[in-house]
Structures are given as C-alpha cells and as structure tokens.
Design a protein around this motif. Sequence first.
Motif, PDB file in Angstrom:
ATOM      1  N   ALA A 179      45.912  37.009  29.776  1.00  0.00           N
ATOM      2  CA  ALA A 179      44.910  35.963  29.991  1.00  0.00           C
ATOM      3  C   ALA A 179      43.567  36.528  29.579  1.00  0.00           C
ATOM      4  CB  ALA A 179      44.868  35.515  31.453  1.00  0.00           C
ATOM      5  N   ASP A 180      42.674  35.658  29.139  1.00  0.00           N
ATOM      6  CA  ASP A 180      41.360  36.148  28.710  1.00  0.00           C
ATOM      7  C   ASP A 180      40.613  36.827  29.850  1.00  0.00           C
ATOM      8  OD1 ASP A 180      40.734  33.811  30.147  1.00  0.00           O
ATOM      9  OD2 ASP A 180      39.655  32.859  28.493  1.00  0.00           O
ATOM     10  N   VAL A 181      40.838  36.371  31.083  1.00  0.00           N
ATOM     11  CA  VAL A 181      40.083  36.892  32.227  1.00  0.00           C
ATOM     12  C   VAL A 181      40.615  38.229  32.747  1.00  0.00           C
ATOM     13  CG1 VAL A 181      41.417  35.782  34.081  1.00  0.00           C
ATOM     14  CG2 VAL A 181      38.941  36.101  34.346  1.00  0.00           C
ATOM     15  N   TYR A 182      41.833  38.631  32.391  1.00  0.00           N
ATOM     16  CA  TYR A 182      42.392  39.885  32.918  1.00  0.00           C
ATOM     17  C   TYR A 182      41.556  41.072  32.423  1.00  0.00           C
ATOM     18  CZ  TYR A 182      46.683  37.251  34.055  1.00  0.00           C
ATOM     19  OH  TYR A 182      47.591  36.336  34.540  1.00  0.00           O
ATOM     20  N   GLY A 183      40.926  41.751  33.371  1.00  0.00           N
ATOM     21  CA  GLY A 183      40.028  42.825  32.991  1.00  0.00           C
ATOM     22  C   GLY A 183      38.809  42.333  32.254  1.00  0.00           C
ATOM     23  N   ALA A 184      38.506  41.022  32.387  1.00  0.00           N
ATOM     24  CA  ALA A 184      37.379  40.404  31.673  1.00  0.00           C
ATOM     25  C   ALA A 184      37.481  40.679  30.175  1.00  0.00           C
ATOM     26  CB  ALA A 184      36.049  40.877  32.236  1.00  0.00           C
ATOM     27  N   GLY A 185      38.646  40.375  29.617  1.00  0.00           N
ATOM     28  CA  GLY A 185      38.887  40.549  28.189  1.00  0.00           C
ATOM     29  C   GLY A 185      39.603  41.833  27.825  1.00  0.00           C
ATOM     30  N   PRO A 213      40.251  46.933  36.350  1.00  0.00           N
ATOM     31  CA  PRO A 213      39.486  46.229  37.379  1.00  0.00           C
ATOM     32  C   PRO A 213      38.619  45.101  36.814  1.00  0.00           C
ATOM     33  CG  PRO A 213      39.238  48.614  37.584  1.00  0.00           C
ATOM     34  CD  PRO A 213      39.890  48.358  36.265  1.00  0.00           C
ATOM     35  N   PHE A 214      38.507  44.031  37.569  1.00  0.00           N
ATOM     36  CA  PHE A 214      37.494  43.002  37.376  1.00  0.00           C
ATOM     37  C   PHE A 214      37.304  42.317  38.710  1.00  0.00           C
ATOM     38  CE2 PHE A 214      41.471  40.888  36.580  1.00  0.00           C
ATOM     39  CZ  PHE A 214      41.318  39.517  36.779  1.00  0.00           C
ATOM     40  N   TRP A 215      36.246  41.510  38.828  1.00  0.00           N
ATOM     41  CA  TRP A 215      35.813  41.087  40.148  1.00  0.00           C
ATOM     42  C   TRP A 215      35.330  39.642  40.142  1.00  0.00           C
ATOM     43  CZ3 TRP A 215      36.137  45.295  43.538  1.00  0.00           C
ATOM     44  CH2 TRP A 215      36.267  46.536  42.926  1.00  0.00           C
ATOM     45  N   SER A 216      35.356  39.050  41.306  1.00  0.00           N
ATOM     46  CA  SER A 216      34.650  37.794  41.568  1.00  0.00           C
ATOM     47  C   SER A 216      33.734  38.079  42.752  1.00  0.00           C
ATOM     48  CB  SER A 216      35.621  36.659  41.891  1.00  0.00           C
ATOM     49  OG  SER A 216      34.921  35.475  42.190  1.00  0.00           O
ATOM     50  N   GLY A 217      32.447  38.292  42.459  1.00  0.00           N
ATOM     51  CA  GLY A 217      31.550  38.777  43.510  1.00  0.00           C
ATOM     52  C   GLY A 217      31.984  40.166  43.928  1.00  0.00           C
ATOM     53  N   ASP A 218      32.255  40.354  45.229  1.00  0.00           N
ATOM     54  CA  ASP A 218      32.708  41.664  45.688  1.00  0.00           C
ATOM     55  C   ASP A 218      34.213  41.731  45.878  1.00  0.00           C
ATOM     56  OD1 ASP A 218      32.961  40.023  47.879  1.00  0.00           O
ATOM     57  OD2 ASP A 218      31.808  41.299  49.257  1.00  0.00           O
ATOM     58  N   LYS A 219      34.922  40.674  45.446  1.00  0.00           N
ATOM     59  CA  LYS A 219      36.373  40.618  45.590  1.00  0.00           C
ATOM     60  C   LYS A 219      37.051  41.137  44.320  1.00  0.00           C
ATOM     61  CE  LYS A 219      37.413  38.575  49.606  1.00  0.00           C
ATOM     62  NZ  LYS A 219      38.370  39.148  50.586  1.00  0.00           N
ATOM     63  N   PRO A 220      37.971  42.111  44.453  1.00  0.00           N
ATOM     64  CA  PRO A 220      38.682  42.599  43.278  1.00  0.00           C
ATOM     65  C   PRO A 220      39.740  41.591  42.824  1.00  0.00           C
ATOM     66  CG  PRO A 220      39.553  43.634  45.240  1.00  0.00           C
ATOM     67  CD  PRO A 220      38.380  42.809  45.692  1.00  0.00           C
ATOM     68  N   PHE A 221      39.911  41.468  41.511  1.00  0.00           N
ATOM     69  CA  PHE A 221      40.960  40.612  40.970  1.00  0.00           C
ATOM     70  C   PHE A 221      41.856  41.357  39.985  1.00  0.00           C
ATOM     71  CE2 PHE A 221      38.934  37.197  43.076  1.00  0.00           C
ATOM     72  CZ  PHE A 221      39.868  36.173  43.151  1.00  0.00           C
ATOM     73  N   GLY A 222      41.613  42.646  39.796  1.00  0.00           N
ATOM     74  CA  GLY A 222      42.506  43.455  38.984  1.00  0.00           C
ATOM     75  C   GLY A 222      43.452  44.253  39.861  1.00  0.00           C
ATOM     76  N   TRP A 223      44.157  45.198  39.235  1.00  0.00           N
ATOM     77  CA  TRP A 223      45.144  46.006  39.948  1.00  0.00           C
ATOM     78  C   TRP A 223      44.726  47.469  39.983  1.00  0.00           C
ATOM     79  CZ3 TRP A 223      50.550  44.361  41.056  1.00  0.00           C
ATOM     80  CH2 TRP A 223      50.704  42.973  40.959  1.00  0.00           C
TER      81      TRP A 223
END
Length: 331
Positions: free
Chosen positions: A60-66, A24-34
């Motif tokens: 990518a560096d951002v997947y899971g915030a590293g 998991p990782f997020w942008s605000g309250d929006k999930p961007f992981g799986w």
Amino acid sequence: MEPPPFAPTGTPRLGMGCWAIGGPFWSGDKPFGWGAVDDTESTAAVRRALDLGVTLFDTADVYGAGHSERVLGKALAGRRDEVLIATKWGNVFDETTRQIVGRDTTPGYVRRALEASLRRLGTDHVDLYQLHIGQVSPQQAEDLTGVLEELVIEGGIRSYGWSTDDASLPPALAGPHFTAVQHEVNVLRDAPRMLALTAREGWTSVCRGPLAMGLLSPKYTSGSRLSSDDVRGDEPEWLAYFHDGRPDPHWLERRDAVRDVLASGGRTLVQGALGWLWARGSQCLPIPGFRTAAQVEENAGALAHGALTAAQLRDLDGILGRAPLSHGPAT
C-alpha cells in the motif's frame, strides 16, 4: 484471452503482504508500522519468495509512508514481468515525517496517488489497485468506478478492488474490472458473509490477517511484549489480537486450542492456518506478512501441504464453538 488478474483458479494460491517491510510510520503518536526493518533483509526475503514460486506481492502507498513500495520496487527490478503487484490508495501521508495526515477518496485524487505509487514501485502499471478506506459510502464508491475504469483502459492498472470488511459495500465499486476484495479472515475470525459474496461474484478474497497479526505463530506467548514502534505495541481499537502490547489472553487461549489440529500432518502452526483458508474456498488468496527469508520459506512451505480436509474444518469449528453450517467451506 488471458484470465483477468486475481481470478480464482481452484488451486491453492499464496501472496506475500508487504506491510511489515515498510518500517515505522505513524498517525500522530500512534504507530502504524511493525517496527524497524533492515531493507537488505527485506529485499532478500522478496527475492526468496520469487525463487519459491510466489508471484503476488501486496503493499500500500501508506505502508512506511511510501517505503514499502520503494523497497518492493527495487527488489523486483528486472523481474517485474514475473509478478503481480497489488497496492492501495486512500490515505494521505507525509513521506518525510512518515505521518498519516488524512484521507482522500475523491475521484480526482486517484490519479495522483497512482502516479506516485508507480514512481515508487518503478513500474508502468499495477495489477490490482485497491481502495484502502474500509468505510466509504456506496455513492462515493460509485463515483470512483468511472476513473478506475479509465485507468484500466489507459493501462495504469489491470484491475481494481476494495480493502473492506463490510460485505454490503463492494458491489458499489464493482465495475467491469473489479476483481477482488481484501478483507480480514483467519481460522480464529471467520468471515462467512464476505466469503459467500466473493464466491458468488467470482471475485478473489485477498485474505488479510491470515495469521491474526502474527498470533497464529508459536513465537507469541503470554510473556511476549511488543515494542512501542509496533502497531501491536500500542494497538488501535480495531486490532483485536493484542492488548497493551501483549497477546490478548482470550485470543491466545483460542490459538492454543486449535494448535494440534492446525499443526497435524507435518504442518507448522502457520502452515495449518494457511491451509484452513484454502479449505474455505478456491477464491481465497492469503497474504501473510514477512520480514525475513525464513518466514517466507515457512509460508511458502504451506503450498506443499495444501488445504485442510473437511473433517479438520469440522473439528476446528467444534473446538471454537462455531456452527459448521455457517462456517464450513464457502464453495
């Protein structure tokens, strides 16, 4: 002289996409992981891919915030020379909170982002370094080319590319070591302009979303519901295949319409979707995502079947109501 990394080869090639194993990782309250992941299982899956002859891993560096880069680096420890690693930069994030906090596409940020990725991956170079922001002006892209070429000379990267769906943009970044465009393409959403561009320029099409975010799998039905920490469970506006955390009925209907053709000849639905991409051009390199060794095995099993036939492409175009002249093989 060795061919440059990611040069089209004319034979089916397959990579593994490492977005999902970042967790998991997020942008605000929006999930961007799986959703939640098991790092032990992810590691086993990466190693199973290696055993099956898959040697390209895209992260990518951002997947899971590293986290994806860290898991991948540990899984490849001792076998780095056997593989090609592709990663991306452009998103700024906080590893502690796992939040995306902005974007930075300035030339000065590239080196800092690469140094951080190399530390997480436990390597001294990446084989393909990709701009991860799809809409950057041509002037901004041109400004990045110089520093990317410097990084090639210094050995930190072997080649570079751009993750974008806009076929008008990649030429702006295309210095001497530009080798690939990562873009969305699958049997449900063709990308004829981008495939024509990459074929003409001799670049690899790193095929993002080859399984339509998982929809091109029998796992998902009209009754499926995604979790709240899954990007498909609270989807951003650009995600077409799921709506309100469920498979979108329009795309589900189209998936079911092509199922018989894709799953013919002993293939699974997933393997047929990958075979369609290989039939679209020798530059196509799909990177299906994975969480488990079983998913890796199914994906890699597509290599034994190879590309779909021209007749099957025509059948699929007819089912989906596409014009064969504009959506046939790109080569």
